[in-house]
Design a protein around this motif. Sequence first.
Motif, PDB file in Angstrom:
ATOM      1  N   GLU A  87       4.339  -3.819   1.490  1.00 20.49           N
ATOM      2  CA  GLU A  87       3.845  -2.850   2.037  1.00 20.49           C
ATOM      3  C   GLU A  87       4.267  -1.809   2.511  1.00 20.49           C
ATOM      4  OE1 GLU A  87       2.287  -6.001   5.435  1.00 20.49           O
ATOM      5  OE2 GLU A  87       3.327  -5.230   6.089  1.00 20.49           O
ATOM      6  N   GLN A  90       3.587  -0.207  -1.056  1.00 24.49           N
ATOM      7  CA  GLN A  90       2.244   0.352  -0.341  1.00 24.49           C
ATOM      8  C   GLN A  90       1.534   1.568   0.081  1.00 24.49           C
ATOM      9  OE1 GLN A  90      -0.212  -2.844  -0.096  1.00 24.49           O
ATOM     10  NE2 GLN A  90      -0.779  -3.519  -1.941  1.00 24.49           N
ATOM     11  N   PRO A  98       2.961  -2.954  -8.268  1.00 23.97           N
ATOM     12  CA  PRO A  98       4.220  -3.366  -7.233  1.00 23.97           C
ATOM     13  C   PRO A  98       5.115  -3.553  -7.675  1.00 23.97           C
ATOM     14  CG  PRO A  98       2.775  -5.438  -8.296  1.00 23.97           C
ATOM     15  CD  PRO A  98       1.737  -4.020  -8.745  1.00 23.97           C
TER      16      PRO A  98
END
Length: 201
Positions: A87, A90, A98
């Motif tokens: 997270e 991101q 990723p």
Amino acid sequence: MLIQGISHHPSVLERPAQESLVESLRAAVLQSPLYTPVMPRTGRPFSVRMTNMGTLGWVADRDGYRYQAMHPQTGQPWAPIPHVLLELWQKYAGYPHPPEACLVNFYQQGAKMGLHQDRDEEDFNAPVLSVSLGDTAVFRLGGTQRVGKTQTLKLSSGDVLVMGGPSRLCFHGIDRVLTGTSTLLKEGGRINLTLRRVTKP
Ligand code: MD6
Ligand code: FE
């Protein structure tokens, strides 16, 4: 002023989030134990202990530096990267794919890290994102040449540092860790997590 492409985000993780991340790391090191890598050629041990999480992990040994899918001592795959770190990637990496590797560096009393570039990845378009936990560290940042001006900044528990763009290949290291500056880790010390995209998507 920091070099373009580097961003320091202090206190991104609050204390409860730091504590739960430490719990995830405790589980990860049961699967992928910390070990002491050695420098290529000289065989001199690092002062930090390391492990990785993810489909690839960064290793150093007498043969050199590289990424590999298996832990060098157990021969098993690395533990998965905890969700909270994906997270953060991101949110802060500004990169659409990723990370594949999360290097875990554990600093105990007196450990430091010499000036280096992170350049064992295929894709320098992806930044490296670091998360610090535990005692505050003095981070030294230079330019893209080994010689030249450097500056320092303090990395504290819960901080995120992103090195991307023009700063991606800047020299950097840890001068020292300031003992007793955090109560997060019962035995003291510091953990640094660096998330990396290794292969070209
Ligand atoms: C550390 N960090 O903070 C060492 N590398 O212990 C790094 O070597 C590093 O913080 C690339 C990008 C960010 C970093
Ligand atoms: Fe680095």
